[in-house]
Design a protein around this motif. Structure first.
Motif, PDB file in Angstrom:
ATOM      1  N   ASP A  34       5.281   2.121   5.862  1.00  0.00           N
ATOM      2  CA  ASP A  34       3.725   2.238   6.095  1.00  0.00           C
ATOM      3  C   ASP A  34       3.118   1.325   5.029  1.00  0.00           C
ATOM      4  O   ASP A  34       2.004   1.808   4.677  1.00  0.00           O
ATOM      5  CB  ASP A  34       3.449   3.723   6.244  1.00  0.00           C
ATOM      6  CG  ASP A  34       1.850   3.663   6.706  1.00  0.00           C
ATOM      7  OD1 ASP A  34       1.362   2.719   7.512  1.00  0.00           O
ATOM      8  OD2 ASP A  34       1.372   4.835   6.682  1.00  0.00           O
ATOM      9  N   PHE A  35       3.691   0.361   4.775  1.00  0.00           N
ATOM     10  CA  PHE A  35       3.254  -0.701   3.824  1.00  0.00           C
ATOM     11  C   PHE A  35       2.129  -1.424   4.243  1.00  0.00           C
ATOM     12  O   PHE A  35       2.174  -2.851   4.600  1.00  0.00           O
ATOM     13  CB  PHE A  35       4.468  -1.578   3.161  1.00  0.00           C
ATOM     14  CG  PHE A  35       4.251  -2.231   1.993  1.00  0.00           C
ATOM     15  CD1 PHE A  35       4.474  -1.540   0.780  1.00  0.00           C
ATOM     16  CD2 PHE A  35       3.705  -3.713   1.806  1.00  0.00           C
ATOM     17  CE1 PHE A  35       4.147  -1.992  -0.738  1.00  0.00           C
ATOM     18  CE2 PHE A  35       3.564  -4.199   0.497  1.00  0.00           C
ATOM     19  CZ  PHE A  35       3.789  -3.462  -0.364  1.00  0.00           C
ATOM     20  N   GLY A  36       1.021  -0.986   3.792  1.00  0.00           N
ATOM     21  CA  GLY A  36      -0.256  -1.647   4.087  1.00  0.00           C
ATOM     22  C   GLY A  36      -1.058  -1.682   2.921  1.00  0.00           C
ATOM     23  O   GLY A  36      -1.015  -0.935   1.977  1.00  0.00           O
ATOM     24  N   PRO A  37      -2.378  -2.341   2.884  1.00  0.00           N
ATOM     25  CA  PRO A  37      -3.101  -2.421   1.744  1.00  0.00           C
ATOM     26  C   PRO A  37      -3.555  -1.139   1.438  1.00  0.00           C
ATOM     27  O   PRO A  37      -3.968  -0.623   0.199  1.00  0.00           O
ATOM     28  CB  PRO A  37      -4.471  -3.179   2.098  1.00  0.00           C
ATOM     29  CG  PRO A  37      -3.336  -4.301   3.178  1.00  0.00           C
ATOM     30  CD  PRO A  37      -2.536  -3.317   4.142  1.00  0.00           C
ATOM     31  N   TRP A  38      -3.768  -0.188   2.178  1.00  0.00           N
ATOM     32  CA  TRP A  38      -4.445   1.224   2.217  1.00  0.00           C
ATOM     33  C   TRP A  38      -3.489   2.079   1.421  1.00  0.00           C
ATOM     34  O   TRP A  38      -3.868   3.052   1.005  1.00  0.00           O
ATOM     35  CB  TRP A  38      -4.903   1.693   3.589  1.00  0.00           C
ATOM     36  CG  TRP A  38      -3.770   1.992   4.349  1.00  0.00           C
ATOM     37  CD1 TRP A  38      -2.894   3.050   4.619  1.00  0.00           C
ATOM     38  CD2 TRP A  38      -3.159   0.990   5.563  1.00  0.00           C
ATOM     39  NE1 TRP A  38      -1.900   2.879   5.524  1.00  0.00           N
ATOM     40  CE2 TRP A  38      -1.906   1.699   5.986  1.00  0.00           C
ATOM     41  CE3 TRP A  38      -3.428  -0.380   5.762  1.00  0.00           C
ATOM     42  CZ2 TRP A  38      -1.250   0.851   6.847  1.00  0.00           C
ATOM     43  CZ3 TRP A  38      -2.654  -0.848   6.532  1.00  0.00           C
ATOM     44  CH2 TRP A  38      -1.563  -0.355   7.343  1.00  0.00           C
ATOM     45  N   ASN A  39      -2.165   1.557   1.391  1.00  0.00           N
ATOM     46  CA  ASN A  39      -1.269   2.587   0.712  1.00  0.00           C
ATOM     47  C   ASN A  39      -0.745   1.981  -0.434  1.00  0.00           C
ATOM     48  O   ASN A  39       0.254   2.428  -1.130  1.00  0.00           O
ATOM     49  CB  ASN A  39      -0.080   2.873   1.846  1.00  0.00           C
ATOM     50  CG  ASN A  39      -0.223   3.958   2.487  1.00  0.00           C
ATOM     51  OD1 ASN A  39      -1.146   5.010   2.465  1.00  0.00           O
ATOM     52  ND2 ASN A  39       0.500   4.227   3.804  1.00  0.00           N
TER      53      ASN A  39
ATOM     54  N   PRO B  27      -2.086  -4.940  -7.737  1.00  0.00           N
ATOM     55  CA  PRO B  27      -1.361  -3.746  -7.284  1.00  0.00           C
ATOM     56  C   PRO B  27      -0.592  -3.098  -8.178  1.00  0.00           C
ATOM     57  O   PRO B  27       0.252  -3.532  -8.656  1.00  0.00           O
ATOM     58  CB  PRO B  27      -0.321  -4.445  -5.925  1.00  0.00           C
ATOM     59  CG  PRO B  27      -0.085  -5.552  -6.503  1.00  0.00           C
ATOM     60  CD  PRO B  27      -1.295  -6.353  -7.017  1.00  0.00           C
ATOM     61  N   VAL B  28      -0.804  -1.703  -8.523  1.00  0.00           N
ATOM     62  CA  VAL B  28      -0.238  -1.003  -9.565  1.00  0.00           C
ATOM     63  C   VAL B  28       0.645   0.227  -8.926  1.00  0.00           C
ATOM     64  O   VAL B  28       1.230   1.064  -9.573  1.00  0.00           O
ATOM     65  CB  VAL B  28      -1.207  -0.423 -10.492  1.00  0.00           C
ATOM     66  CG1 VAL B  28      -1.974  -1.726 -11.319  1.00  0.00           C
ATOM     67  CG2 VAL B  28      -2.284   0.218  -9.904  1.00  0.00           C
ATOM     68  N   GLY B  29       0.556   0.318  -7.730  1.00  0.00           N
ATOM     69  CA  GLY B  29       1.184   1.520  -7.413  1.00  0.00           C
ATOM     70  C   GLY B  29       1.352   1.661  -5.564  1.00  0.00           C
ATOM     71  O   GLY B  29       0.537   0.925  -5.040  1.00  0.00           O
ATOM     72  N   ILE B  30       2.410   2.439  -4.974  1.00  0.00           N
ATOM     73  CA  ILE B  30       2.647   2.537  -3.664  1.00  0.00           C
ATOM     74  C   ILE B  30       2.636   4.186  -3.197  1.00  0.00           C
ATOM     75  O   ILE B  30       3.036   4.647  -4.180  1.00  0.00           O
ATOM     76  CB  ILE B  30       3.897   2.019  -3.246  1.00  0.00           C
ATOM     77  CG1 ILE B  30       4.161   0.685  -3.465  1.00  0.00           C
ATOM     78  CG2 ILE B  30       3.961   1.953  -1.784  1.00  0.00           C
ATOM     79  CD1 ILE B  30       5.658  -0.107  -3.366  1.00  0.00           C
TER      80      ILE B  30
END
Length: 262
Positions: A131-136, A144-147
């Motif tokens: 579910d790799f999207g900008p919201w996650n 970006p610093v985290g998933i």
């Protein structure tokens, strides 16, 4: 931990019928799912190999919720702005590549459970986020610093996450949606953005990528329908509210506008 928790307020991060996610201090509390232990094994592996952009597993609280470390920054709806400019898009793609590389030698535990059903890694597979999207992704400015939100992690080919991400960041959306909802000031150059993402990820060619995105959209529709029919949430609610029709409309747009990406 229980006494300390009692002295701190819960800040609700997500409040959905099937799942409430709260922040307490520097921790995030989430309901336990059948796949939680498998995801915890993955997150512990990421910590062990020094991958810095995943939450750390801190155990369970007195209410039985999983406890993860909180990653400070913007996510959710605020995450979309991070990928509009080329700098953020590049960083987003590199983060995905770094994450995939960090999972290459992960061995799922015996009896591993994944949200989308049984998956046995094949040769060359990594553990996709799913579910790799900008919201996650957690953003600090354009960095970006985290998933976050690992519920849909599963063994799969790298292309699964690449195609899924490109659906949203190329994006495979019409101009009106790009400007109204995705923070674009003007219609995006989709071909350029697709090439930029693939290059930053480390792919030597974009051949087959558009087909992979379209196939992934169809796969997502099939998965939502299958999970909804089995009574899973939020998919059952999505089905009842007509979300599948929206996904099918987006798929039809992608098929009829593939020339914008090639």
């Amino acid at each position: 931990m229980a006494n300390e928790d009692a002295l701190q307020d819960e800040a609700v991060l997500q409040d959905q019928a099937h799942r409430q996610v709260v922040r307490i201090g520097d921790t995030v509390r989430r309901p336990v799912q059948p796949w939680t232990e498998t995801v915890h094994a993955l997150l512990r592996h990421l910590e062990a190999v020094g991958f810095p952009c995943a939450p750390r597993v801190l155990g369970f609280d007195e209410e039985g919720r999983e406890v993860l470390s909180y990653i400070d920054g913007d996510s959710g709806a605020l995450g979309w702005a991070g990928v509009v400019e080329g700098e953020g898009l590049n960083a987003f793609a590199r983060l995905l590549r770094d994450y995939h590389d960090a999972t290459a030698d992960f061995c799922p535990p015996a009896g591993a459970a994944w949200a989308v059903g049984p998956h046995v890694p094949a040769a060359g597979d990594v553990i996709c986020h799913g579910d790799f999207g900008p919201w996650n992704v957690v953003w600090q400015g354009r960095r970006p610093v985290g998933i976050i939100d690992w519920d849909f992690a599963r063994p799969a080919a790298r292309l699964h996450d690449v195609a899924y991400a490109l659906q949203y960041v190329a994006p495979f959306r019409d101009d009106a949606e790009c400007m109204r909802w995705l923070h674009f000031p003007e219609p995006p150059d989709r071909r350029h953005r697709l090439e930029l993402f693939c290059s930053a990820y480390g792919l030597s060619s974009t051949e087959g990528i558009v087909d992979a995105v379209i196939d992934g959209q169809q796969e997502n529709i099939d998965q939502v329908r299958r999970l909804a029919d089995a009574g899973h949430q939020p998919q059952a609610t999505w089905l009842a509210e007509g979300y599948l029709q929206d996904l099918e409309r987006k798929l039809a747009w992608s098929r009829s506008h593939r020339h914008l990406f090639q």
